[in-house]
Design a protein around this motif. Sequence first.
Motif, PDB file in Angstrom:
ATOM      1  N   GLN A 307     105.367 -45.018   6.386  1.00 11.28           N
ATOM      2  CA  GLN A 307     106.299 -44.631   7.448  1.00 11.28           C
ATOM      3  C   GLN A 307     105.552 -44.033   8.639  1.00 11.28           C
ATOM      4  O   GLN A 307     105.839 -44.338   9.798  1.00 11.28           O
ATOM      5  N   THR A 308     104.559 -43.169   8.342  1.00 10.74           N
ATOM      6  CA  THR A 308     103.777 -42.538   9.418  1.00 10.74           C
ATOM      7  C   THR A 308     103.007 -43.598  10.206  1.00 10.74           C
ATOM      8  O   THR A 308     102.940 -43.545  11.435  1.00 10.74           O
ATOM      9  N   LEU A 309     102.428 -44.574   9.498  1.00 14.27           N
ATOM     10  CA  LEU A 309     101.696 -45.654  10.180  1.00 14.27           C
ATOM     11  C   LEU A 309     102.639 -46.461  11.065  1.00 14.27           C
ATOM     12  O   LEU A 309     102.290 -46.812  12.194  1.00 14.27           O
ATOM     13  N   GLU A 310     103.842 -46.721  10.560  1.00 17.30           N
ATOM     14  CA  GLU A 310     104.840 -47.436  11.368  1.00 17.30           C
ATOM     15  C   GLU A 310     105.180 -46.653  12.632  1.00 17.30           C
ATOM     16  O   GLU A 310     105.296 -47.210  13.718  1.00 17.30           O
ATOM     17  N   ASP A 311     105.337 -45.328  12.460  1.00 17.27           N
ATOM     18  CA  ASP A 311     105.716 -44.460  13.586  1.00 17.27           C
ATOM     19  C   ASP A 311     104.677 -44.473  14.703  1.00 17.27           C
ATOM     20  O   ASP A 311     105.010 -44.259  15.866  1.00 17.27           O
ATOM     21  N   ILE A 312     103.399 -44.668  14.341  1.00 16.73           N
ATOM     22  CA  ILE A 312     102.354 -44.679  15.385  1.00 16.73           C
ATOM     23  C   ILE A 312     102.001 -46.111  15.794  1.00 16.73           C
ATOM     24  O   ILE A 312     101.017 -46.348  16.482  1.00 16.73           O
ATOM     25  N   GLY A 313     102.830 -47.052  15.354  1.00 17.82           N
ATOM     26  CA  GLY A 313     102.689 -48.439  15.822  1.00 17.82           C
ATOM     27  C   GLY A 313     101.616 -49.245  15.128  1.00 17.82           C
ATOM     28  O   GLY A 313     101.079 -50.197  15.702  1.00 17.82           O
ATOM     29  N   VAL A 314     101.273 -48.884  13.886  1.00 20.91           N
ATOM     30  CA  VAL A 314     100.267 -49.658  13.153  1.00 20.91           C
ATOM     31  C   VAL A 314     100.975 -50.745  12.344  1.00 20.91           C
ATOM     32  O   VAL A 314     101.805 -50.450  11.490  1.00 20.91           O
ATOM     33  N   SER A 315     100.656 -51.985  12.661  1.00 22.53           N
ATOM     34  CA  SER A 315     101.241 -53.097  11.892  1.00 22.53           C
ATOM     35  C   SER A 315     100.299 -54.285  11.961  1.00 22.53           C
ATOM     36  O   SER A 315      99.384 -54.332  12.789  1.00 22.53           O
ATOM     37  N   ASP A 316     100.508 -55.240  11.086  1.00 24.28           N
ATOM     38  CA  ASP A 316      99.724 -56.488  11.071  1.00 24.28           C
ATOM     39  C   ASP A 316      98.226 -56.271  10.864  1.00 24.28           C
ATOM     40  O   ASP A 316      97.417 -57.084  11.305  1.00 24.28           O
TER      41      ASP A 316
END
Length: 419
Positions: A307-316
Amino acid sequence: MEELRRAIAVGVNTKSPKEDFEYSMLELKGLANARYIEVVGELIQNLPKKNHVHYIGKGKIDELLPLIEELEADVLIFNDELSPSQIRVLEEKLETRVMDRTMLILDIFAERAKTREAQLQVEVAQLRYMLPRLMGRQESLGRQGGGAGMSNKGAGETKLELDRRRIEDKITALNKELDALVELRKTQRKQRQKSGLPVVSLVGYTNAGKSTTMNALVEKFHPNENKQVFEKDMLFATLETSVRNITLPDNKAFLLTDTVGFVHKLPHHLVKAFRSTLEEVAEADLIVHVIDFSDPHFELLMDVTHQTLEDIGVSDIPVIYAYNKSDLMDQAIPRVEGDRIYFSAKQRIGTDELIEQIKTHLFKDYKKCQMLIPFDQGQLISYFNEHANVLNTEYEENGTKLTMECKSSDAEKYKKFLV
């Protein structure tokens, strides 16, 4: 201020699954311990929603009063971020110091921050947290001025305005200094990108073993260099981003970065302040998600990290799931299952397997080839000996024949020498 020693932990469970709430209360005690506060008691209430005036119901406030006396508690720690008015009401009614979860985490960060950048980030977060709490006192301070219109505005309110402006000015000044450091970090990042080295980011919950994992890899490939990072079995031992160059025996190399650990309900003030540090993860080529497999709640902690990674825009970004502390579980290690590896960083069991996993992800663009390099191109021989995995060297009539694994980009660049 003398160190607070004895606390009662207070939590309201609204809609959370029971296990999540129980873990967050357990973690609150861990956070208190990290601040050298002993939790001597606990008060829990199940409510459809938190009381907007004093967080817990009125009946629970009546329960708390004798409990504070009986346990000789000198602080109450609440499991959520409280509003300024909630803190004021609770302190008035209970005549005891009140801390919320955010304040506790900010205090830990303030104590642990070592670099100038981390110290600035924490100070900005603390001031942002303080500002609305200062405003929350406006009503009570304003009343001190009597009621004779604007001419008698009241010393309390005037002081409040001054305090508020002072804090806002301080935040602006700190952000200016922070921006300069962020620019420096960006420059360093660009220089690293120019080097062409892929970046591997270690992420995970606080105390999962990221720094120990980094040290295990540094020790393995650079045993004679003093490049170890600080590691300790405690929450938020690492607040600074560390970067280490890992050069493997076959000359393949990558940069390994260690980041601040995540935590349940990480205060948004901190996420905002540490955003530039956390954003380093977004530019990684590979993420190694370090998990404390011995923690019975490890799946919940994995969710918090996601969730924290998603919040800071980490994807793919491809992820390897590194189940650390697997030696504490009753199973054979090391073990690799797809993108999951079960290992022990502390015992140095499974580091070879972890490296193999990293290599599989990072060095897909390496190809095996042969090149015949003329004798007058000696600098190319040096280049490939340093940047490729040279498997065999033969000296022929027209030059030096190298059999090697090299980057596809290098094979393309020097294709005229391919045989």
